[in-house]
Design a protein around this motif. Structure first.
Motif, PDB file in Angstrom:
ATOM      1  N   TYR B  47       0.680  -1.249   0.001  1.00  0.00           N
ATOM      2  CA  TYR B  47       0.048   0.110   0.110  1.00  0.00           C
ATOM      3  C   TYR B  47       0.778   1.352  -0.055  1.00  0.00           C
ATOM      4  O   TYR B  47       0.357   2.411   0.055  1.00  0.00           O
ATOM      5  CB  TYR B  47      -0.997   0.239   1.213  1.00  0.00           C
ATOM      6  CG  TYR B  47      -1.872  -1.184   0.952  1.00  0.00           C
ATOM      7  CD1 TYR B  47      -2.196  -1.867   0.005  1.00  0.00           C
ATOM      8  CD2 TYR B  47      -2.499  -1.601   2.229  1.00  0.00           C
ATOM      9  CE1 TYR B  47      -3.269  -2.896  -0.066  1.00  0.00           C
ATOM     10  CE2 TYR B  47      -3.359  -2.700   2.247  1.00  0.00           C
ATOM     11  CZ  TYR B  47      -3.657  -3.555   1.185  1.00  0.00           C
ATOM     12  OH  TYR B  47      -4.592  -4.663   0.880  1.00  0.00           O
ATOM     13  N   VAL B  55      -7.287   5.848  -5.637  1.00  0.00           N
ATOM     14  CA  VAL B  55      -8.187   5.049  -6.376  1.00  0.00           C
ATOM     15  C   VAL B  55      -9.474   5.647  -6.134  1.00  0.00           C
ATOM     16  O   VAL B  55     -10.542   5.748  -7.092  1.00  0.00           O
ATOM     17  CB  VAL B  55      -7.854   3.766  -6.258  1.00  0.00           C
ATOM     18  CG1 VAL B  55      -8.739   2.712  -6.778  1.00  0.00           C
ATOM     19  CG2 VAL B  55      -6.472   3.090  -6.512  1.00  0.00           C
ATOM     20  N   ASN B  59     -11.133   2.397  -1.268  1.00  0.00           N
ATOM     21  CA  ASN B  59      -9.784   2.054  -1.445  1.00  0.00           C
ATOM     22  C   ASN B  59      -8.913   2.483  -0.358  1.00  0.00           C
ATOM     23  O   ASN B  59      -7.902   1.618   0.322  1.00  0.00           O
ATOM     24  CB  ASN B  59      -9.198   2.227  -2.695  1.00  0.00           C
ATOM     25  CG  ASN B  59      -7.954   1.209  -2.980  1.00  0.00           C
ATOM     26  OD1 ASN B  59      -7.026   1.825  -2.758  1.00  0.00           O
ATOM     27  ND2 ASN B  59      -8.380  -0.014  -3.801  1.00  0.00           N
ATOM     28  N   MET B  62      -9.696   1.479   3.255  1.00  0.00           N
ATOM     29  CA  MET B  62      -9.425  -0.046   3.676  1.00  0.00           C
ATOM     30  C   MET B  62      -7.924  -0.215   3.748  1.00  0.00           C
ATOM     31  O   MET B  62      -7.419  -0.874   4.790  1.00  0.00           O
ATOM     32  CB  MET B  62      -9.853  -0.863   2.420  1.00  0.00           C
ATOM     33  CG  MET B  62     -11.346  -1.205   2.240  1.00  0.00           C
ATOM     34  SD  MET B  62     -12.144  -1.847   3.764  1.00  0.00           S
ATOM     35  CE  MET B  62     -12.329  -3.486   3.014  1.00  0.00           C
ATOM     36  N   LYS B  63      -7.403   0.518   2.720  1.00  0.00           N
ATOM     37  CA  LYS B  63      -5.723   0.187   2.967  1.00  0.00           C
ATOM     38  C   LYS B  63      -5.327   0.826   4.416  1.00  0.00           C
ATOM     39  O   LYS B  63      -4.255   0.128   4.993  1.00  0.00           O
ATOM     40  CB  LYS B  63      -4.994   0.990   2.009  1.00  0.00           C
ATOM     41  CG  LYS B  63      -5.138   0.324   0.563  1.00  0.00           C
ATOM     42  CD  LYS B  63      -4.539   1.203  -0.526  1.00  0.00           C
ATOM     43  CE  LYS B  63      -4.550   0.321  -2.042  1.00  0.00           C
ATOM     44  NZ  LYS B  63      -4.056   1.105  -3.002  1.00  0.00           N
TER      45      LYS B  63
END
Lengths: 10, 210
Positions: B47, B55, B59, B62-63
């Motif tokens: 990541y 993105v 995204n 979550m990363k």
């Protein structure tokens, strides 16, 4: 198909 | 697509199960510190693009969650619940996993750049980094049911990504052979565990009705 990394995935 | 979402949710659930297990039991016994440290390495190396490419909000969140939670788990294991932590059985030779993943990333990558090599490295490392945990499970012989739920959810996540990749191949004409290969390897490593888990779940909740 286009061979490329799925960088939008986790 | 549906597989992708289901995979992400199962990944999220696996980490929530892990955190809940640790907080509730106030112990990290049965959980491999090596696997958890490897996850920090996996998430940080994959990541890195958080800093360079955007993105989507989903995204990015979550990363950040996966990096933060993996660091938090390692902190819990090494600092907070350190007293109860027994490491004598967690002795899987991790250097082979890291070394092997590094070699694979040098052999297979899309571009010979720092970030692409690290990205490939993270895929291979993720595929194998559950091994110390499975090794520990085998050594201790018994595991709390909750630990097996954690491993199951974690394994399910990458398994669900496989139909997602098929779907993307047909709908978007995209093929990420690296992710697919590493994902297949990862699912293979989990498959034996899946089988045992399936058997136990059937035994305990399916057929043993009074």
């Amino acid at each position: 198909a286009e061979a490329s990394p799925n960088h939008d995935e986790l | 697509n549906l597989f992708r979402i289901a995979g992400d949710i199962s990944h999220l659930v696996s980490i929530l199960i892990l955190l809940q297990t640790i907080e509730k039991g106030k112990t990290t016994s049965g959980i491999s510190l090596k696997t958890q440290i490897l996850y920090v390495v996996v998430f940080v190396t994959r990541y890195l693009d958080l800093l360079t490419t955007y993105v989507s909000l989903y995204n990015s969140l979550m990363k950040i969650f996966f990096i933060a939670s993996s660091v938090y788990v390692v902190w819990l294991m090494t600092s907070k619940y350190n007293k109860k932590f027994k490491e004598d059985q967690d002795v899987f030779p991790v250097k082979y996993l890291v070394g092997g993943s590094f070699v694979m990333s040098l052999l297979f990558h899309y571009k010979f750049t720092f970030s692409e090599i690290l990205w490939s490295f993270s895929l291979w490392l993720e595929a194998v980094c559950i091994l110390p945990q499975l090794f520990l499970l085998q050594k201790t012989g018994e595991a709390k049911a909750i630990t097996t739920h954690y491993i199951f959810a974690l394994g399910l996540y990458r398994a669900l990504y496989i139909p997602n990749w098929f779907y993307r191949y047909y709908s978007e004409n995209r093929l990420d052979l690296l992710s697919v290969s590493a994902g297949l390897l990862q699912t293979t490593i989990y498959s034996d565990f899946f089988y045992v888990y399936y058997q136990k779940v059937l035994k305990n909740w399916g057929f043993n009705l009074p």
